[in-house]
Motif scaffolding. Structure first.
Motif, PDB file in Angstrom:
ATOM      1  N   THR A  12     -11.420  -6.256   4.440  1.00 36.23           N
ATOM      2  CA  THR A  12     -10.347  -5.942   5.388  1.00 36.23           C
ATOM      3  C   THR A  12     -10.982  -5.808   6.777  1.00 36.23           C
ATOM      4  O   THR A  12     -12.206  -5.868   6.910  1.00 36.23           O
TER       5      THR A  12
ATOM      6  N   GLU B 228     -10.736  -3.105   8.509  1.00 44.72           N
ATOM      7  CA  GLU B 228     -10.902  -1.672   8.801  1.00 44.72           C
ATOM      8  C   GLU B 228     -12.367  -1.338   9.047  1.00 44.72           C
ATOM      9  O   GLU B 228     -13.267  -1.890   8.391  1.00 44.72           O
TER      10      GLU B 228
ATOM     11  N   LEU C 157     -10.758  -2.714   0.756  1.00 44.31           N
ATOM     12  CA  LEU C 157     -10.430  -3.762  -0.211  1.00 44.31           C
ATOM     13  C   LEU C 157      -9.038  -4.301   0.086  1.00 44.31           C
ATOM     14  O   LEU C 157      -8.079  -3.521   0.158  1.00 44.31           O
ATOM     15  N   ASN C 158      -8.939  -5.608   0.230  1.00 44.72           N
ATOM     16  CA  ASN C 158      -7.653  -6.194   0.580  1.00 44.72           C
ATOM     17  C   ASN C 158      -6.834  -6.503  -0.681  1.00 44.72           C
ATOM     18  O   ASN C 158      -6.532  -7.658  -0.973  1.00 44.72           O
TER      19      ASN C 158
ATOM     20  N   ASN D 279      -2.815   1.182   6.211  1.00 41.43           N
ATOM     21  CA  ASN D 279      -4.226   1.568   6.319  1.00 41.43           C
ATOM     22  C   ASN D 279      -4.360   2.927   6.998  1.00 41.43           C
ATOM     23  O   ASN D 279      -3.536   3.312   7.825  1.00 41.43           O
TER      24      ASN D 279
ATOM     25  N   ARG E  78       0.818  -1.213   0.000  1.00 40.35           N
ATOM     26  CA  ARG E  78       0.000   0.000   0.000  1.00 40.35           C
ATOM     27  C   ARG E  78       0.851   1.261   0.000  1.00 40.35           C
ATOM     28  O   ARG E  78       1.919   1.296   0.614  1.00 40.35           O
TER      29      ARG E  78
ATOM     30  N   ASP F 155      -9.327   1.450   1.980  1.00 39.68           N
ATOM     31  CA  ASP F 155      -9.167   0.705   3.229  1.00 39.68           C
ATOM     32  C   ASP F 155     -10.071  -0.525   3.311  1.00 39.68           C
ATOM     33  O   ASP F 155      -9.896  -1.346   4.204  1.00 39.68           O
TER      34      ASP F 155
END
Lengths: 529, 288
Positions: B8, B10, B61-62, A393, A382, B59
């Motif tokens: 995810t 999150e 989507l993995n 995140n 990411r 956040d």
């Protein structure tokens, strides 16, 4: 032996090409050459000129008075005659009609200096390749019609010199540092980097992308860097202004990118084809928020090669934006060298080959550097412009914000330790007085130094991280300290004051959009004493 | 693979009932189906988002992803694709993001025809900044920056994409999730730049659900997706306003493959796999 030749004419008459060719001939003869280029922003007409200073000893700047004027038009004679040295001469011909006929004057020039016709022919063949024959014939017409005034010695000896501009040196540095893709939008004085890469993209297996604007340029460079390419962008102040949101993004998302910022006379459009050093603070400070970065200013093409290689190495290793700060004078002047060396740092991509279990894009480490993977290698990778945790995140908690700021700040500290070992400053000459400067002013200062008794020259190359201790040590060891800059307020002086607490009172500032010459400096420094 | 595999941990912070949940569900289903059909690899799939409500998709989507900045989804996606041409690159943007701040990139990327996908969560309002007009907000809208109403007619992104030479142009409706999922799958499989404008009513600042419920209709086989003039005519059936009853076509307006943006790439491998050996004397020798 030293000679200065001015060659002038209208834009489109071939002043730049002709001066480059003259420079190459003298390099073949074993002389050192410096070639300065002066042109307004127009395509045809106007008045362009180049000043070549040729010397048996190393030379890194041009002189203000000329021994020979090669005039492709009458305006050249009218404007520059006043600067002709006693005993100097003008080569002009009112009957010249085509660019090709410039070579008649070249013929007369080389004959008058007693240069062997065959040496010039070799250079014609190198430069014009299969188009050389007709040009050579015109040249010979001029050569055979002139008398030899003075016979220049063939110096030879150490072999031929390298003859290279700052922009060409940056290109060589980038290619050998492993650059994959160059993104740009045309702008003086960075355009010749774009065209050099474009011309050589197959030769070096690189990609060249001209995009819709400088915002697209830097953002695409970051996208490509994220997916594993080594990327570079090149621009000038006006384009860099548009890129600053990308700079913050590179800092926050921790994506390597190398940026060449070639200063011209600013603000705004300023004087777009002339030089200046007015963007120092702009290079050091752009982008909202605090984030680590690198700013390095080469003083000549040899340094441009090394500093570009260092910028790529450090950007990749520390995952941050690295700015190479140059200017029109460095970018477009040609310099000569006996040899050119490369950095020993190598061209690693700093991308893990062995994929770790539980990979985290922004792992917190002691030195702040998170090991890097690229998308496609397997784990989720990411990049986040938003504040983030180790996984990448998005977070807004106070705890993570502090941890991640600290992590990024540690990279700046570590970078400072590493740049300390990369000659962040250089000192030239001996003496108890000190000239302090940065960037392309190096040439004129180094050339002036032998005439200045009891002066050293402190060149500051790394501007961020700033080598404060080293700079202060040199300043403290000196009686008189003089700041030399190509801007109107003494920006480096401010940075030195901020970083070391020392305020330099004596300043020689030049802000007429023209570079320093050694004569100008010697004259001004003598007045200060 | 099932869509839930792309979840995810999150916390989702969209407003309860927001159609963004349906767009997220549609892309997860589309990706899972494409993986199961052997058409894509999830490890080679990359999501790029801009800034706004849509961007939270990053956040949720993995998959590998890039949370970019406002207006710059397309140059980010373009760069990613150039850096590694083997990746499947999916851009998500908002209407403010894509049609205001990033309009120049949108037009040029339609023209470039790189193999990228652009999904726009078009709620016709700046929602995260609590209710200002965007370029697709209708004439007459009263927002916090336009208390005397928006006086101009909105931009029509479908028509703009068409005349900008996009090779795949579609409109989805978030509340019609299965239909949207199928459009997304077609977009991902399209070889070239695929643009999908997704009608996404903002239930807080721009609730258009009743109008859309009444007026949207699916383009069927009678519409020739290879016919540019027909596509442009369909694009102009609705002007993104709500002052009169207009029919709103959803589905694929135009789809015609054309040469891809090669970007004059000398090779197609991911750049990071290229091992560069440097012959310094040879390279520098050109300057003697």
């Amino acid at each position: 032996m030293e000679k200065t030749i001015l060659i002038g004419g209208k834009a489109g008459q071939g002043t730049a090409v002709t001066s480059h060719l003259i420079g190459k001939v003298f390099c073949h003869l074993g002389y050192y050459v410096f070639n300065y280029r002066d042109y307004p922003s127009l395509i045809t007409g106007g008045h362009n000129f180049n000043i070549l200073t040729i010397s048996a000893n190393p030379i890194f700047s041009h002189k203000e008075k000329y021994d020979i004027i090669v005039a492709l038009d009458q305006k050249t004679v009218d404007l520059h005659r006043k600067n002709l040295n006693a005993g100097g001469f003008i080569l002009a011909d009112k009957n010249l009609k085509t660019i090709s006929e410039n070579n008649i004057l070249l013929g007369r020039l080389f004959k008058s200096l007693g240069v062997d016709k065959n040496i010039v022919s070799v250079v014609f063949e190198e430069v014009f390749e299969d188009k050389a024959e007709p040009i050579k014939r015109v040249f010979e017409k001029g050569y055979d019609s002139a008398e030899t005034r003075q016979k220049l010695k063939y110096l030879g000896g150490q072999g031929e010199k390298y003859f290279i501009s700052g922009n060409e040196a940056i290109c060589l540095g980038a290619i050998t540092a492993g650059m994959d893709i160059y993104f740009a939008y045309p702008i003086t004085p960075a355009t010749s980097i774009l065209s050099f890469f474009a011309k050589n993209q197959s030769k070096y297996n690189i990609q060249v992308m001209q995009l819709e604007n400088e915002i697209g340029v830097i953002i695409a460079a970051l996208g490509a860097s994220f997916s594993g390419a080594k990327t570079m962008v090149g621009t000038s102040g006006a384009g860099f202004a548009l890129m600053t949101e990308g700079l913050s993004l590179a800092g926050m998302a921790e994506i390597p990118v190398v940026i060449y910022l070639g200063q011209r006379t600013a603000p705004s459009t300023g004087v777009p084809t002339y030089t200046g050093q007015g963007d120092l603070k702009f290079a050091l400070n752009p982008g909202h928020g605090e984030f680590p970065r690198l700013v390095v200013a080469p003083g000549d093409p040899q340094e441009a090669i090394l500093r570009t290689q260092e910028a790529f190495y450090l950007a990749a290793k520390y995952r941050l934006p690295a700015i190479i700060l140059g200017d029109k004078h460095l970018s477009e002047s040609n310099y000569s060298f006996d040899s050119l060396k490369e950095s020993p740092l190598g061209n690693s991509r700093f991308i893990l080959e062995k994929i770790p279990l539980d990979y985290e894009s922004y792992k917190i480490t002691k030195n702040g550097i998170s090991p890097r993977l690229v998308p496609g290698q397997g784990p989720v990778m990411r990049a986040n412009s938003y504040e983030h945790n180790e996984m990448g995140n998005t977070v807004e908690s106070a705890d993570w914000i502090i941890k991640m700021n600290d992590k990024r700040n540690r990279k700046q500290e570590e970078l400072g330790k590493e740049t300390k070992k990369l000659n962040p400053i250089s000192v030239f000459g001996k003496g108890s007085n000190l000239i302090v400067s940065w960037g392309s002013t190096k040439g004129a200062i180094v050339d002036a130094l032998p005439e200045l008794k009891n002066f050293r020259f402190l060149q500051i190359s790394y501007l961020k991280p700033f080598p404060g201790e080293e700079v202060l040590k040199e300043i403290k060891e000196s009686k008189k300290v003089i700041l030399v800059e190509n801007n109107s307020t003494g920006l480096l002086g401010d940075i030195i004051a901020e970083q070391t607490g020392f305020i330099i009172k004596d300043k020689i500032l030049k802000y007429d959009a023209r570079p320093f010459t050694s004569e100008f400096l010697i004259n001004r420094i003598k007045k200060i004493r | 693979m099932i869509p839930q595999d792309l979840n995810t941990k999150e916390e989702n912070t969209w407003c309860p009932g927001c159609p963004d949940f349906l767009i997220l569900e549609a892309i997860k289903k589309a990706l899972a189906e494409l993986v199961n059909e052997g058409k894509i690899l999830i490890k080679d799939t990359i999501v790029v988002t801009g800034i706004g409500c849509h961007a939270k998709t990053f956040d949720y989507l993995n998959v590998s992803s890039f949370y970019g900045i406002h207006g710059r989804v397309l140059p980010t996606a373009l760069g990613i694709k150039l850096g590694n041409p083997g990746l499947t690159v999916l851009g998500f943007g908002g209407d403010g993001d894509t049609y205001a701040e990033g309009l120049d990139h949108f037009i040029h990327n339609c023209r470039y025809n790189t193999d990228l996908k652009m999904f726009v969560h078009n709620n016709q309002v700046f929602a995260l900044t609590v209710g200002q007009a965007t370029p697709t907000t209708e004439k007459g809208f009263i927002g916090s920056a336009t208390p005397l109403e928006v006086g101009e007619k909105p931009l029509n992104p479908i028509a703009l994409a068409l005349i900008s030479q996009a090779s795949f142009v579609a409109r989805g409706y978030a509340m019609n999730m299965e239909h949207l999922k199928n459009i997304m799958k077609d977009a991902i499989l399209h070889k070239g730049f695929a643009f999908v404008d997704i009608l996404q009513p903002c239930i807080v600042f721009h609730d258009t659900i009743p109008y859309f419920k009444k007026n949207t209709y699916k383009l069927d086989e009678a519409h020739d997706t290879g016919n540019f003039d027909a596509a442009l005519a369909k694009a102009q059936e609705w002007d993104y306003c709500f002052d009169s009853e207009q029919k709103i076509p959803i589905g694929i307006f135009y789809k015609k493959e054309r040469p891809l943006f090669k970007g004059q790439s000398p090779q197609d491998k991911p750049w990071y796999t290229i091992d560069r050996k440097v012959d310094w004397p040879k390279i520098v020798g050109d300057f003697r």
